[in-house]
Motif scaffolding. Structure first.
Motif, PDB file in Angstrom:
ATOM      1  N   ILE A  82       0.828  -1.203   0.000  1.00  0.00           N
ATOM      2  CA  ILE A  82       0.000   0.000   0.000  1.00  0.00           C
ATOM      3  C   ILE A  82       0.862   1.252   0.000  1.00  0.00           C
ATOM      4  CG2 ILE A  82      -1.543   1.373   1.471  1.00  0.00           C
ATOM      5  CD1 ILE A  82      -2.900  -1.323   2.206  1.00  0.00           C
ATOM      6  N   LEU A  83       1.867   1.303   0.861  1.00  0.00           N
ATOM      7  CA  LEU A  83       2.723   2.488   0.898  1.00  0.00           C
ATOM      8  C   LEU A  83       3.476   2.670  -0.407  1.00  0.00           C
ATOM      9  CD1 LEU A  83       4.212   2.674   4.508  1.00  0.00           C
ATOM     10  CD2 LEU A  83       2.118   3.666   3.587  1.00  0.00           C
ATOM     11  N   ASN A  84       3.810   1.582  -1.058  1.00  0.00           N
ATOM     12  CA  ASN A  84       4.475   1.671  -2.351  1.00  0.00           C
ATOM     13  C   ASN A  84       3.561   2.345  -3.382  1.00  0.00           C
ATOM     14  OD1 ASN A  84       6.668   1.043  -4.201  1.00  0.00           O
ATOM     15  ND2 ASN A  84       5.316  -0.509  -5.071  1.00  0.00           N
ATOM     16  N   VAL A  85       2.292   2.000  -3.368  1.00  0.00           N
ATOM     17  CA  VAL A  85       1.333   2.626  -4.286  1.00  0.00           C
ATOM     18  C   VAL A  85       1.117   4.096  -3.906  1.00  0.00           C
ATOM     19  CG1 VAL A  85      -1.049   2.589  -5.116  1.00  0.00           C
ATOM     20  CG2 VAL A  85       0.205   0.452  -4.838  1.00  0.00           C
ATOM     21  N   LEU A 119      16.406  -0.504  -2.193  1.00  0.00           N
ATOM     22  CA  LEU A 119      15.051  -0.732  -1.710  1.00  0.00           C
ATOM     23  C   LEU A 119      14.046  -0.836  -2.853  1.00  0.00           C
ATOM     24  CD1 LEU A 119      12.822  -0.885   0.439  1.00  0.00           C
ATOM     25  CD2 LEU A 119      12.900   1.627   0.570  1.00  0.00           C
ATOM     26  N   VAL A 120      14.057   0.126  -3.765  1.00  0.00           N
ATOM     27  CA  VAL A 120      13.021   0.205  -4.801  1.00  0.00           C
ATOM     28  C   VAL A 120      12.912  -1.073  -5.631  1.00  0.00           C
ATOM     29  CG1 VAL A 120      12.294   1.430  -6.892  1.00  0.00           C
ATOM     30  CG2 VAL A 120      13.035   2.722  -4.866  1.00  0.00           C
ATOM     31  N   PRO A 121      14.033  -1.700  -6.051  1.00  0.00           N
ATOM     32  CA  PRO A 121      13.888  -2.935  -6.828  1.00  0.00           C
ATOM     33  C   PRO A 121      13.241  -4.082  -6.059  1.00  0.00           C
ATOM     34  CG  PRO A 121      16.080  -1.997  -7.145  1.00  0.00           C
ATOM     35  CD  PRO A 121      15.442  -1.249  -6.022  1.00  0.00           C
ATOM     36  N   GLN A 122      13.200  -3.979  -4.734  1.00  0.00           N
ATOM     37  CA  GLN A 122      12.594  -5.029  -3.927  1.00  0.00           C
ATOM     38  C   GLN A 122      11.081  -4.829  -3.753  1.00  0.00           C
ATOM     39  OE1 GLN A 122      14.177  -7.778  -2.753  1.00  0.00           O
ATOM     40  NE2 GLN A 122      15.899  -7.033  -3.967  1.00  0.00           N
ATOM     41  N   LEU A 123      10.548  -3.744  -4.262  1.00  0.00           N
ATOM     42  CA  LEU A 123       9.134  -3.425  -4.123  1.00  0.00           C
ATOM     43  C   LEU A 123       8.376  -3.808  -5.396  1.00  0.00           C
ATOM     44  CD1 LEU A 123       9.620   0.080  -2.491  1.00  0.00           C
ATOM     45  CD2 LEU A 123       9.147  -2.096  -1.322  1.00  0.00           C
ATOM     46  N   PRO A 124       7.051  -3.924  -5.326  1.00  0.00           N
ATOM     47  CA  PRO A 124       6.288  -4.209  -6.542  1.00  0.00           C
ATOM     48  C   PRO A 124       6.607  -3.200  -7.647  1.00  0.00           C
ATOM     49  CG  PRO A 124       4.878  -4.395  -4.619  1.00  0.00           C
ATOM     50  CD  PRO A 124       6.176  -3.834  -4.132  1.00  0.00           C
ATOM     51  N   HIS A 125       6.900  -3.687  -8.851  1.00  0.00           N
ATOM     52  CA  HIS A 125       7.273  -2.809  -9.965  1.00  0.00           C
ATOM     53  C   HIS A 125       5.999  -2.380 -10.677  1.00  0.00           C
ATOM     54  CE1 HIS A 125       9.170  -1.674 -13.885  1.00  0.00           C
ATOM     55  NE2 HIS A 125       9.983  -1.087 -13.019  1.00  0.00           N
ATOM     56  N   LEU A 126       5.481  -1.241 -10.285  1.00  0.00           N
ATOM     57  CA  LEU A 126       4.191  -0.786 -10.776  1.00  0.00           C
ATOM     58  C   LEU A 126       4.216  -0.372 -12.248  1.00  0.00           C
ATOM     59  CD1 LEU A 126       3.096   1.219  -7.609  1.00  0.00           C
ATOM     60  CD2 LEU A 126       2.514  -1.131  -8.227  1.00  0.00           C
ATOM     61  N   PRO A 127       5.299   0.232 -12.763  1.00  0.00           N
ATOM     62  CA  PRO A 127       5.287   0.594 -14.190  1.00  0.00           C
ATOM     63  C   PRO A 127       5.090  -0.600 -15.127  1.00  0.00           C
ATOM     64  CG  PRO A 127       7.021   1.790 -13.056  1.00  0.00           C
ATOM     65  CD  PRO A 127       6.489   0.780 -12.078  1.00  0.00           C
ATOM     66  N   SER A 128       5.603  -1.770 -14.725  1.00  0.00           N
ATOM     67  CA  SER A 128       5.416  -2.965 -15.555  1.00  0.00           C
ATOM     68  C   SER A 128       4.168  -3.757 -15.160  1.00  0.00           C
ATOM     69  CB  SER A 128       6.647  -3.865 -15.459  1.00  0.00           C
ATOM     70  OG  SER A 128       6.752  -4.424 -14.149  1.00  0.00           O
ATOM     71  N   LYS A 129       3.379  -3.200 -14.234  1.00  0.00           N
ATOM     72  CA  LYS A 129       2.145  -3.829 -13.767  1.00  0.00           C
ATOM     73  C   LYS A 129       2.397  -5.191 -13.114  1.00  0.00           C
ATOM     74  CE  LYS A 129      -0.695  -1.370 -17.138  1.00  0.00           C
ATOM     75  NZ  LYS A 129      -1.726  -1.471 -18.218  1.00  0.00           N
ATOM     76  N   GLU A 130       3.546  -5.290 -12.418  1.00  0.00           N
ATOM     77  CA  GLU A 130       3.793  -6.505 -11.646  1.00  0.00           C
ATOM     78  C   GLU A 130       2.688  -6.659 -10.615  1.00  0.00           C
ATOM     79  OE1 GLU A 130       7.421  -8.676  -9.220  1.00  0.00           O
ATOM     80  OE2 GLU A 130       7.268  -6.492  -9.090  1.00  0.00           O
ATOM     81  N   THR A 131       2.087  -7.814 -10.550  1.00  0.00           N
ATOM     82  CA  THR A 131       0.980  -8.030  -9.628  1.00  0.00           C
ATOM     83  C   THR A 131       1.493  -8.241  -8.207  1.00  0.00           C
ATOM     84  OG1 THR A 131       0.936 -10.424  -9.899  1.00  0.00           O
ATOM     85  CG2 THR A 131      -0.358  -9.104 -11.474  1.00  0.00           C
ATOM     86  N   TYR A 132       0.574  -8.114  -7.280  1.00  0.00           N
ATOM     87  CA  TYR A 132       0.897  -8.353  -5.874  1.00  0.00           C
ATOM     88  C   TYR A 132       1.371  -9.789  -5.674  1.00  0.00           C
ATOM     89  CZ  TYR A 132       0.056  -8.284  -0.769  1.00  0.00           C
ATOM     90  OH  TYR A 132       0.181  -8.345   0.595  1.00  0.00           O
ATOM     91  N   ALA A 133       0.668 -10.735  -6.288  1.00  0.00           N
ATOM     92  CA  ALA A 133       1.044 -12.144  -6.154  1.00  0.00           C
ATOM     93  C   ALA A 133       2.417 -12.405  -6.751  1.00  0.00           C
ATOM     94  CB  ALA A 133      -0.013 -13.030  -6.819  1.00  0.00           C
ATOM     95  N   ALA A 134       2.706 -11.787  -7.898  1.00  0.00           N
ATOM     96  CA  ALA A 134       4.008 -11.986  -8.536  1.00  0.00           C
ATOM     97  C   ALA A 134       5.122 -11.399  -7.681  1.00  0.00           C
ATOM     98  CB  ALA A 134       4.012 -11.354  -9.927  1.00  0.00           C
ATOM     99  N   TRP A 135       4.877 -10.242  -7.093  1.00  0.00           N
ATOM    100  CA  TRP A 135       5.881  -9.630  -6.207  1.00  0.00           C
ATOM    101  C   TRP A 135       6.173 -10.524  -5.016  1.00  0.00           C
ATOM    102  CZ3 TRP A 135       4.594  -7.382  -1.227  1.00  0.00           C
ATOM    103  CH2 TRP A 135       5.707  -6.855  -0.568  1.00  0.00           C
ATOM    104  N   ARG A 136       5.130 -11.040  -4.393  1.00  0.00           N
ATOM    105  CA  ARG A 136       5.331 -11.901  -3.227  1.00  0.00           C
ATOM    106  C   ARG A 136       6.123 -13.153  -3.600  1.00  0.00           C
ATOM    107  NH1 ARG A 136      -0.360 -12.946  -0.705  1.00  0.00           N
ATOM    108  NH2 ARG A 136       0.806 -13.561   1.147  1.00  0.00           N
TER     109      ARG A 136
END
Length: 226
Positions: A55-58, A132-149
Protein backbone atom coordinates in the motif's frame (compact mmCIF):
# COMPACT_ATOMS: atom_id res chain seq x y z
CA UNK A 1 3.87 -16.13 17.90
CA UNK A 2 4.41 -14.13 21.06
CA UNK A 3 7.74 -14.59 22.85
CA UNK A 4 9.23 -13.13 26.06
CA UNK A 5 10.62 -9.64 25.57
CA UNK A 6 14.35 -9.00 25.75
CA UNK A 7 15.61 -7.35 28.92
CA UNK A 8 14.37 -3.75 28.58
CA UNK A 9 17.25 -2.26 30.60
CA UNK A 10 19.91 -3.97 28.50
CA UNK A 11 18.15 -3.00 25.29
CA UNK A 12 17.93 0.62 26.44
CA UNK A 13 21.61 0.63 27.36
CA UNK A 14 22.45 -0.56 23.84
CA UNK A 15 20.20 2.12 22.33
CA UNK A 16 21.93 4.83 24.34
CA UNK A 17 25.33 3.49 23.28
CA UNK A 18 24.20 3.93 19.67
CA UNK A 19 23.15 7.51 20.35
CA UNK A 20 26.57 8.17 21.84
CA UNK A 21 28.23 6.66 18.76
CA UNK A 22 26.22 9.04 16.60
CA UNK A 23 27.06 12.02 18.86
CA UNK A 24 23.39 12.70 19.52
CA UNK A 25 21.85 14.11 22.71
CA UNK A 26 20.77 11.53 25.26
CA UNK A 27 17.21 11.49 26.60
CA UNK A 28 16.65 12.28 30.29
CA UNK A 29 17.03 9.56 32.92
CA UNK A 30 13.25 9.30 33.36
CA UNK A 31 12.72 8.65 29.65
CA UNK A 32 10.25 5.74 29.64
CA UNK A 33 11.00 2.20 28.56
CA UNK A 34 8.95 0.81 25.69
CA UNK A 35 8.05 -2.41 27.50
CA UNK A 36 8.20 -4.13 30.88
CA UNK A 37 10.21 -7.24 31.62
CA UNK A 38 7.03 -9.29 32.10
CA UNK A 39 5.59 -8.45 28.65
CA UNK A 40 5.59 -10.57 25.52
CA UNK A 41 6.27 -9.39 21.99
CA UNK A 42 5.31 -10.49 18.51
CA UNK A 43 5.20 -9.06 15.01
CA UNK A 44 2.09 -8.55 12.99
CA UNK A 45 1.62 -11.35 10.49
CA UNK A 46 3.71 -11.45 7.33
CA UNK A 47 0.48 -10.95 5.37
CA UNK A 48 -0.21 -7.69 7.24
CA UNK A 49 3.37 -6.49 6.79
CA UNK A 50 3.31 -7.32 3.08
CA UNK A 51 -0.04 -5.57 2.61
CA UNK A 52 1.11 -2.37 4.31
CA UNK A 53 4.36 -2.42 2.34
CA UNK A 54 2.47 -2.74 -0.94
CA UNK A 55 0.00 0.00 0.00
CA UNK A 56 2.72 2.49 0.90
CA UNK A 57 4.47 1.67 -2.35
CA UNK A 58 1.33 2.63 -4.29
CA UNK A 59 0.89 5.78 -2.17
CA UNK A 60 4.43 6.84 -3.05
CA UNK A 61 3.85 6.09 -6.73
CA UNK A 62 0.75 8.30 -6.59
CA UNK A 63 2.91 11.09 -5.12
CA UNK A 64 5.14 10.90 -8.18
CA UNK A 65 2.51 10.82 -10.87
CA UNK A 66 0.77 7.45 -10.90
CA UNK A 67 -2.80 8.06 -12.11
CA UNK A 68 -5.58 7.54 -9.60
CA UNK A 69 -7.32 4.92 -11.75
CA UNK A 70 -4.13 2.88 -12.12
CA UNK A 71 -3.39 3.06 -8.38
CA UNK A 72 -6.84 1.93 -7.30
CA UNK A 73 -6.98 -0.74 -10.01
CA UNK A 74 -3.71 -2.26 -8.80
CA UNK A 75 -4.93 -2.35 -5.21
CA UNK A 76 -8.28 -3.77 -6.28
CA UNK A 77 -6.53 -6.58 -8.16
CA UNK A 78 -4.37 -7.20 -5.07
CA UNK A 79 -7.47 -7.23 -2.85
CA UNK A 80 -5.95 -4.52 -0.70
CA UNK A 81 -8.47 -1.72 -1.08
CA UNK A 82 -10.11 -2.61 2.22
CA UNK A 83 -6.76 -2.20 3.99
CA UNK A 84 -6.43 1.47 3.02
CA UNK A 85 -6.87 4.09 5.70
CA UNK A 86 -9.33 6.91 5.02
CA UNK A 87 -6.55 9.48 4.37
CA UNK A 88 -4.86 7.06 1.96
CA UNK A 89 -8.12 6.42 0.12
CA UNK A 90 -8.83 10.14 -0.27
CA UNK A 91 -5.30 10.76 -1.50
CA UNK A 92 -5.28 7.88 -3.98
CA UNK A 93 -8.75 8.49 -5.32
CA UNK A 94 -8.83 12.27 -5.54
CA UNK A 95 -5.42 13.66 -4.59
CA UNK A 96 -6.68 15.10 -1.29
CA UNK A 97 -4.07 15.50 1.43
CA UNK A 98 -0.51 16.67 1.98
CA UNK A 99 1.65 15.27 -0.82
CA UNK A 100 4.83 16.02 1.13
CA UNK A 101 3.58 14.06 4.13
CA UNK A 102 2.71 11.06 1.99
CA UNK A 103 6.07 11.26 0.19
CA UNK A 104 7.82 10.92 3.57
CA UNK A 105 6.35 7.43 3.79
CA UNK A 106 9.40 6.23 1.86
CA UNK A 107 11.17 6.05 5.22
CA UNK A 108 8.31 4.11 6.83
CA UNK A 109 8.44 1.81 3.84
CA UNK A 110 12.17 1.33 4.44
CA UNK A 111 11.44 0.12 7.98
CA UNK A 112 8.71 -2.22 6.79
CA UNK A 113 11.01 -3.61 4.12
CA UNK A 114 13.62 -4.29 6.78
CA UNK A 115 11.04 -6.08 8.92
CA UNK A 116 10.22 -8.51 6.10
CA UNK A 117 13.84 -9.04 5.08
CA UNK A 118 13.85 -7.08 1.82
CA UNK A 119 16.82 -4.96 2.95
CA UNK A 120 19.57 -6.16 5.30
CA UNK A 121 19.98 -3.09 7.53
CA UNK A 122 17.98 -0.20 8.91
CA UNK A 123 20.65 2.50 9.04
CA UNK A 124 19.90 5.09 11.75
CA UNK A 125 21.78 7.89 9.98
CA UNK A 126 21.29 7.31 6.26
CA UNK A 127 18.29 7.53 3.92
CA UNK A 128 16.60 4.52 2.39
CA UNK A 129 19.11 2.79 0.11
CA UNK A 130 18.90 2.54 -3.68
CA UNK A 131 18.50 -1.22 -3.25
CA UNK A 132 15.05 -0.73 -1.71
CA UNK A 133 13.02 0.21 -4.80
CA UNK A 134 13.89 -2.93 -6.83
CA UNK A 135 12.59 -5.03 -3.93
CA UNK A 136 9.13 -3.43 -4.12
CA UNK A 137 6.29 -4.21 -6.54
CA UNK A 138 7.27 -2.81 -9.97
CA UNK A 139 4.19 -0.79 -10.78
CA UNK A 140 5.29 0.59 -14.19
CA UNK A 141 5.42 -2.97 -15.56
CA UNK A 142 2.14 -3.83 -13.77
CA UNK A 143 3.79 -6.51 -11.65
CA UNK A 144 0.98 -8.03 -9.63
CA UNK A 145 0.90 -8.35 -5.87
CA UNK A 146 1.04 -12.14 -6.15
CA UNK A 147 4.01 -11.99 -8.54
CA UNK A 148 5.88 -9.63 -6.21
CA UNK A 149 5.33 -11.90 -3.23
CA UNK A 150 6.59 -14.88 -5.21
CA UNK A 151 9.62 -12.93 -6.44
CA UNK A 152 10.78 -11.61 -3.07
CA UNK A 153 9.52 -14.27 -0.64
CA UNK A 154 9.26 -11.90 2.35
CA UNK A 155 10.07 -13.42 5.75
CA UNK A 156 9.56 -11.58 9.02
CA UNK A 157 12.48 -10.84 11.31
CA UNK A 158 12.48 -12.25 14.84
CA UNK A 159 10.19 -10.28 17.12
CA UNK A 160 12.92 -9.59 19.69
CA UNK A 161 15.16 -8.09 16.97
CA UNK A 162 12.29 -5.88 15.85
CA UNK A 163 11.67 -4.81 19.46
CA UNK A 164 15.31 -3.76 19.81
CA UNK A 165 15.00 -1.68 16.66
CA UNK A 166 11.85 -0.05 18.00
CA UNK A 167 13.56 0.95 21.24
CA UNK A 168 16.46 2.42 19.27
CA UNK A 169 14.20 4.47 17.01
CA UNK A 170 12.11 5.54 19.98
CA UNK A 171 15.28 7.01 21.48
CA UNK A 172 16.46 8.33 18.12
CA UNK A 173 13.16 10.15 17.62
CA UNK A 174 13.72 12.11 20.81
CA UNK A 175 17.43 12.63 20.07
CA UNK A 176 16.98 13.92 16.51
CA UNK A 177 14.27 16.36 17.59
CA UNK A 178 16.45 17.58 20.44
CA UNK A 179 19.50 17.90 18.18
CA UNK A 180 17.47 19.98 15.73
CA UNK A 181 16.18 22.14 18.60
CA UNK A 182 19.74 22.71 19.82
CA UNK A 183 21.02 23.07 16.24
CA UNK A 184 23.45 20.26 16.82
CA UNK A 185 24.94 18.76 13.68
CA UNK A 186 23.07 15.60 12.69
CA UNK A 187 25.09 12.43 12.10
CA UNK A 188 24.00 11.69 8.53
CA UNK A 189 21.78 12.71 5.64
CA UNK A 190 18.37 12.38 7.28
CA UNK A 191 16.39 14.43 9.78
CA UNK A 192 13.78 13.87 12.46
CA UNK A 193 11.02 13.43 9.87
CA UNK A 194 12.70 10.32 8.48
CA UNK A 195 13.35 8.92 11.95
CA UNK A 196 9.74 9.54 12.92
CA UNK A 197 8.49 7.68 9.86
CA UNK A 198 10.63 4.66 10.68
CA UNK A 199 9.45 4.72 14.27
CA UNK A 200 5.85 4.91 13.00
CA UNK A 201 6.29 1.69 11.03
CA UNK A 202 7.98 -0.10 13.92
CA UNK A 203 5.38 1.07 16.47
CA UNK A 204 2.66 -0.31 14.20
CA UNK A 205 4.39 -3.60 13.40
CA UNK A 206 5.72 -4.63 16.83
CA UNK A 207 2.97 -5.83 19.16
CA UNK A 208 3.45 -6.02 22.93
CA UNK A 209 1.17 -7.85 25.31
CA UNK A 210 1.11 -6.95 28.98
CA UNK A 211 -0.58 -5.00 31.74
CA UNK A 212 0.12 -1.60 30.18
CA UNK A 213 -0.48 -2.35 26.50
CA UNK A 214 -3.81 -2.07 24.75
CA UNK A 215 -4.90 -3.53 21.44
CA UNK A 216 -2.54 -3.00 18.50
CA UNK A 217 -3.26 0.38 16.88
CA UNK A 218 -4.39 0.94 13.32
CA UNK A 219 -1.89 2.60 10.99
CA UNK A 220 -3.37 6.07 11.53
CA UNK A 221 -3.74 5.46 15.27
CA UNK A 222 -0.03 5.07 16.06
CA UNK A 223 0.90 7.57 18.79
CA UNK A 224 4.26 9.29 18.28
CA UNK A 225 3.65 12.04 20.82
CA UNK A 226 5.85 10.55 23.56
Amino acid sequence: MAIPVPDPQRVRAASLDELRRLNLPLPPEQFPLVWDASDTVELRSVAELEARTAILNVVLARCFGMPSAAATAWLLDARLLEHLTKPEWHFLSSGEGDHRSFALHLEALYALAWLVGLVPRLDPAQPAPDTLVPQLPHLPSKETYAAWRSRTLPAARPADEAARALDLFYCLDWAYLEAERQRVRLPGLIDSNAIGQRRWALEWAVVFRGDYHGDPPGWEEVDLST
